[in-house]
Design a protein around this motif. Structure first.
Motif, PDB file in Angstrom:
ATOM      1  N   SER A   1     -21.335 -10.264  -7.802  1.00 35.25           N
ATOM      2  CA  SER A   1     -22.197  -9.083  -7.820  1.00 35.25           C
ATOM      3  C   SER A   1     -23.163  -9.051  -6.648  1.00 35.25           C
ATOM      4  O   SER A   1     -23.709  -7.997  -6.310  1.00 35.25           O
ATOM      5  CB  SER A   1     -22.972  -9.008  -9.137  1.00 35.25           C
ATOM      6  OG  SER A   1     -23.737 -10.177  -9.362  1.00 35.25           O
ATOM      7  N   ILE A   2     -23.348 -10.186  -5.999  1.00 35.42           N
ATOM      8  CA  ILE A   2     -24.228 -10.237  -4.833  1.00 35.42           C
ATOM      9  C   ILE A   2     -23.679  -9.384  -3.685  1.00 35.42           C
ATOM     10  O   ILE A   2     -24.405  -9.016  -2.763  1.00 35.42           O
ATOM     11  CB  ILE A   2     -24.424 -11.706  -4.376  1.00 35.42           C
ATOM     12  CG1 ILE A   2     -25.675 -11.842  -3.510  1.00 35.42           C
ATOM     13  CG2 ILE A   2     -23.182 -12.225  -3.647  1.00 35.42           C
ATOM     14  CD1 ILE A   2     -26.053 -13.277  -3.214  1.00 35.42           C
ATOM     15  N   GLY A   3     -22.391  -9.037  -3.780  1.00 29.60           N
ATOM     16  CA  GLY A   3     -21.754  -8.248  -2.726  1.00 29.60           C
ATOM     17  C   GLY A   3     -22.055  -6.764  -2.784  1.00 29.60           C
ATOM     18  O   GLY A   3     -21.643  -6.006  -1.901  1.00 29.60           O
ATOM     19  N   PHE A   4     -22.782  -6.327  -3.809  1.00 30.81           N
ATOM     20  CA  PHE A   4     -23.098  -4.904  -3.960  1.00 30.81           C
ATOM     21  C   PHE A   4     -24.585  -4.656  -3.698  1.00 30.81           C
ATOM     22  O   PHE A   4     -25.438  -5.376  -4.198  1.00 30.81           O
ATOM     23  CB  PHE A   4     -22.730  -4.424  -5.365  1.00 30.81           C
ATOM     24  CG  PHE A   4     -21.284  -4.637  -5.713  1.00 30.81           C
ATOM     25  CD1 PHE A   4     -20.301  -3.813  -5.188  1.00 30.81           C
ATOM     26  CD2 PHE A   4     -20.901  -5.680  -6.539  1.00 30.81           C
ATOM     27  CE1 PHE A   4     -18.964  -4.020  -5.483  1.00 30.81           C
ATOM     28  CE2 PHE A   4     -19.573  -5.901  -6.848  1.00 30.81           C
ATOM     29  CZ  PHE A   4     -18.595  -5.070  -6.326  1.00 30.81           C
ATOM     30  N   THR A   5     -24.867  -3.631  -2.923  1.00 29.35           N
ATOM     31  CA  THR A   5     -26.253  -3.325  -2.570  1.00 29.35           C
ATOM     32  C   THR A   5     -26.952  -2.593  -3.713  1.00 29.35           C
ATOM     33  O   THR A   5     -26.306  -2.033  -4.611  1.00 29.35           O
ATOM     34  CB  THR A   5     -26.312  -2.441  -1.318  1.00 29.35           C
ATOM     35  OG1 THR A   5     -25.746  -1.149  -1.614  1.00 29.35           O
ATOM     36  CG2 THR A   5     -25.532  -3.069  -0.166  1.00 29.35           C
ATOM     37  N   ASP A   6     -28.280  -2.574  -3.649  1.00 30.34           N
ATOM     38  CA  ASP A   6     -29.053  -1.837  -4.642  1.00 30.34           C
ATOM     39  C   ASP A   6     -28.715  -0.347  -4.605  1.00 30.34           C
ATOM     40  O   ASP A   6     -28.685   0.321  -5.639  1.00 30.34           O
ATOM     41  CB  ASP A   6     -30.549  -2.030  -4.390  1.00 30.34           C
ATOM     42  CG  ASP A   6     -31.012  -3.451  -4.690  1.00 30.34           C
ATOM     43  OD1 ASP A   6     -30.280  -4.178  -5.397  1.00 30.34           O
ATOM     44  OD2 ASP A   6     -32.098  -3.832  -4.204  1.00 30.34           O
ATOM     45  N   GLU A   7     -28.455   0.165  -3.405  1.00 30.99           N
ATOM     46  CA  GLU A   7     -28.100   1.577  -3.274  1.00 30.99           C
ATOM     47  C   GLU A   7     -26.768   1.876  -3.960  1.00 30.99           C
ATOM     48  O   GLU A   7     -26.628   2.902  -4.643  1.00 30.99           O
ATOM     49  CB  GLU A   7     -28.008   1.953  -1.790  1.00 30.99           C
ATOM     50  CG  GLU A   7     -27.728   3.437  -1.571  1.00 30.99           C
ATOM     51  CD  GLU A   7     -27.683   3.823  -0.101  1.00 30.99           C
ATOM     52  OE1 GLU A   7     -27.411   4.994   0.182  1.00 30.99           O
ATOM     53  OE2 GLU A   7     -27.938   2.945   0.756  1.00 30.99           O
ATOM     54  N   GLU A   8     -25.793   0.968  -3.795  1.00 31.24           N
ATOM     55  CA  GLU A   8     -24.503   1.145  -4.466  1.00 31.24           C
ATOM     56  C   GLU A   8     -24.681   1.142  -5.980  1.00 31.24           C
ATOM     57  O   GLU A   8     -24.085   1.958  -6.700  1.00 31.24           O
ATOM     58  CB  GLU A   8     -23.538   0.035  -4.055  1.00 31.24           C
ATOM     59  CG  GLU A   8     -22.981   0.167  -2.645  1.00 31.24           C
ATOM     60  CD  GLU A   8     -22.111  -1.015  -2.269  1.00 31.24           C
ATOM     61  OE1 GLU A   8     -20.914  -0.792  -1.967  1.00 31.24           O
ATOM     62  OE2 GLU A   8     -22.610  -2.161  -2.270  1.00 31.24           O
ATOM     63  N   ASN A   9     -25.486   0.231  -6.471  1.00 30.92           N
ATOM     64  CA  ASN A   9     -25.714   0.146  -7.913  1.00 30.92           C
ATOM     65  C   ASN A   9     -26.420   1.393  -8.447  1.00 30.92           C
ATOM     66  O   ASN A   9     -26.078   1.899  -9.526  1.00 30.92           O
ATOM     67  CB  ASN A   9     -26.526  -1.102  -8.243  1.00 30.92           C
ATOM     68  CG  ASN A   9     -25.716  -2.378  -8.106  1.00 30.92           C
ATOM     69  OD1 ASN A   9     -24.483  -2.351  -8.122  1.00 30.92           O
ATOM     70  ND2 ASN A   9     -26.398  -3.503  -7.982  1.00 30.92           N
ATOM     71  N   TYR A  10     -27.383   1.894  -7.696  1.00 31.55           N
ATOM     72  CA  TYR A  10     -28.096   3.100  -8.103  1.00 31.55           C
ATOM     73  C   TYR A  10     -27.138   4.290  -8.175  1.00 31.55           C
ATOM     74  O   TYR A  10     -27.179   5.095  -9.117  1.00 31.55           O
ATOM     75  CB  TYR A  10     -29.230   3.387  -7.117  1.00 31.55           C
ATOM     76  CG  TYR A  10     -30.011   4.632  -7.424  1.00 31.55           C
ATOM     77  CD1 TYR A  10     -30.869   4.688  -8.529  1.00 31.55           C
ATOM     78  CD2 TYR A  10     -29.910   5.767  -6.615  1.00 31.55           C
ATOM     79  CE1 TYR A  10     -31.598   5.839  -8.809  1.00 31.55           C
ATOM     80  CE2 TYR A  10     -30.628   6.916  -6.890  1.00 31.55           C
ATOM     81  CZ  TYR A  10     -31.469   6.944  -7.998  1.00 31.55           C
ATOM     82  OH  TYR A  10     -32.178   8.088  -8.273  1.00 31.55           O
ATOM     83  N   THR A  11     -26.266   4.392  -7.187  1.00 32.23           N
ATOM     84  CA  THR A  11     -25.280   5.482  -7.164  1.00 32.23           C
ATOM     85  C   THR A  11     -24.340   5.385  -8.361  1.00 32.23           C
ATOM     86  O   THR A  11     -23.997   6.397  -8.985  1.00 32.23           O
ATOM     87  CB  THR A  11     -24.473   5.449  -5.854  1.00 32.23           C
ATOM     88  OG1 THR A  11     -25.354   5.628  -4.746  1.00 32.23           O
ATOM     89  CG2 THR A  11     -23.421   6.548  -5.834  1.00 32.23           C
ATOM     90  N   ARG A  12     -23.940   4.175  -8.705  1.00 33.92           N
ATOM     91  CA  ARG A  12     -23.064   3.999  -9.869  1.00 33.92           C
ATOM     92  C   ARG A  12     -23.742   4.473 -11.149  1.00 33.92           C
ATOM     93  O   ARG A  12     -23.110   5.112 -11.998  1.00 33.92           O
ATOM     94  CB  ARG A  12     -22.683   2.526 -10.029  1.00 33.92           C
ATOM     95  CG  ARG A  12     -21.671   2.020  -9.022  1.00 33.92           C
ATOM     96  CD  ARG A  12     -21.194   0.642  -9.424  1.00 33.92           C
ATOM     97  NE  ARG A  12     -20.296   0.065  -8.433  1.00 33.92           N
ATOM     98  CZ  ARG A  12     -19.517  -0.981  -8.661  1.00 33.92           C
ATOM     99  NH1 ARG A  12     -19.548  -1.564  -9.845  1.00 33.92           N
ATOM    100  NH2 ARG A  12     -18.731  -1.463  -7.718  1.00 33.92           N
ATOM    101  N   ILE A  13     -25.013   4.177 -11.289  1.00 33.59           N
ATOM    102  CA  ILE A  13     -25.738   4.579 -12.497  1.00 33.59           C
ATOM    103  C   ILE A  13     -25.839   6.099 -12.588  1.00 33.59           C
ATOM    104  O   ILE A  13     -25.660   6.689 -13.664  1.00 33.59           O
ATOM    105  CB  ILE A  13     -27.133   3.920 -12.523  1.00 33.59           C
ATOM    106  CG1 ILE A  13     -26.996   2.408 -12.755  1.00 33.59           C
ATOM    107  CG2 ILE A  13     -28.015   4.541 -13.602  1.00 33.59           C
ATOM    108  CD1 ILE A  13     -28.288   1.629 -12.585  1.00 33.59           C
ATOM    109  N   LEU A  14     -26.096   6.753 -11.462  1.00 34.29           N
ATOM    110  CA  LEU A  14     -26.169   8.219 -11.452  1.00 34.29           C
ATOM    111  C   LEU A  14     -24.821   8.837 -11.823  1.00 34.29           C
ATOM    112  O   LEU A  14     -24.749   9.788 -12.620  1.00 34.29           O
ATOM    113  CB  LEU A  14     -26.598   8.714 -10.071  1.00 34.29           C
ATOM    114  CG  LEU A  14     -28.044   8.445  -9.648  1.00 34.29           C
ATOM    115  CD1 LEU A  14     -28.301   9.007  -8.258  1.00 34.29           C
ATOM    116  CD2 LEU A  14     -29.031   9.044 -10.656  1.00 34.29           C
TER     117      LEU A  14
END
Length: 282
Positions: free
Chosen positions: A132-145
């Motif tokens: 999971s360290i390979g994913f940025t905070d921005e990517e995670n935020y986009t996934r949640i949206l």
């Protein structure tokens, strides 16, 4: 193409029931949001016991994807129920890498109980495990949206009782798994040269004996020995204990988050107390 279900011949209770399994909150968040939207009763799937009966008008199972399958605990519980009766049944798999054929595996468990899966959905959310360290905070935020948008669509389909596809993806969905390869290789290297015991859970001196890991473990796999958590043999790999520890005192072997290529994560709209209060600990 989705069709509208017209399954009115069964005189079942006019209840809407949602059963979920969750370690770090993704599946709980999806389940809670849908339950609030359709007026369903929300229960952890671990509250079900062998021989129990489920009867509902609308029935929904929500769980994470582990190694491209449903959690073993989830399928075991479903297959050990005495009876499941519902007019409309759906399943939702939350995942960080790929849905794969997870819902088809779960469909087989339902079929064993004589249940037809009306629809199946995958919802991609931030990954919480190795890599999971390979994913940025921005990517995670986009996934949640994007997940929130899909949840809204699913709610509409449930209310309309549409019948349609059981979703599945390739394990190479959006090439997400490619980000995992370097971390998987590192994990395999540790396993090969240091053995499985090198990746067992350990506890550092930072532990404050708050019992949160024991309370939040969805499979009751943690006991308390000499003032510290002691991990049993029934771990399901949800990482709830590690991710929710307030002092980051739980490690995999000697490795902290960075050493095992993990990012600290639990769903931002879920608190530990949500999972603890909604979990069965009998």
């Amino acid at each position: 193409m989705a069709n509208i279900a017209h399954e009115t011949e069964n005189q079942l209770p006019v209840t809407k029931s949602i059963y979920y399994f969750s370690g770090t909150g993704n599946s709980y968040y999806v389940a809670k949001t849908i339950a609030d939207s359709i007026g369903a009763v929300l229960k952890p799937i671990v509250s079900l016991k062998k021989g129990d009966v489920i009867e509902a008008d609308i029935l929904c199972f929500i769980f994470p994807v582990y190694d491209f399958k449903p959690p073993k605990k989830v399928t075991e519980i479903v297959e050990n129920l005495s009876k499941i009766s519902a007019n409309y049944t759906i399943a939702i798999g939350t995942y960080g890498v790929a849905l794969s054929s997870t819902l088809n595996y779960f469909k087989k468990s339902l079929n064993q109980k004589g249940v037809i899966l009306s629809r199946g959905y995958g919802i991609k959310l931030p990954h919480n495990a190795v890599g999971s360290i390979g994913f940025t905070d921005e990517e995670n935020y986009t996934r949640i949206l994007r997940a929130d948008k899909k949840i809204c669509d699913i709610v509409g389909n449930i209310q309309a009782r549409t019948v349609g596809d059981i979703e599945k993806t390739s394990i190479f969905e959006n090439m997400t798994i490619l980000k995992q390869f370097p971390h998987i290789i590192k994990l395999l290297f540790i396993l090969l040269f240091k053995g499985p015991k090198s990746l067992e859970f350990t506890v550092t001196g930072d532990c404050i004996s708050c019992y949160q890991c024991k309370k939040i473990c969805p499979v009751n796999n943690i006991e308390w020995v000499n003032g510290k958590p002691d991990f049993g043999k029934d771990c399901t790999g949800c990482f709830a204990c590690l991710q929710w520890c307030p002092k980051s005192a739980i490690r995999i072997g000697k490795y902290g988050f960075k050493g095992i290529c993990m990012k600290h994560y639990h769903h931002p709209k879920v608190k530990a107390v949500d999972l603890i209060m909604d979990s069965s600990r009998e």
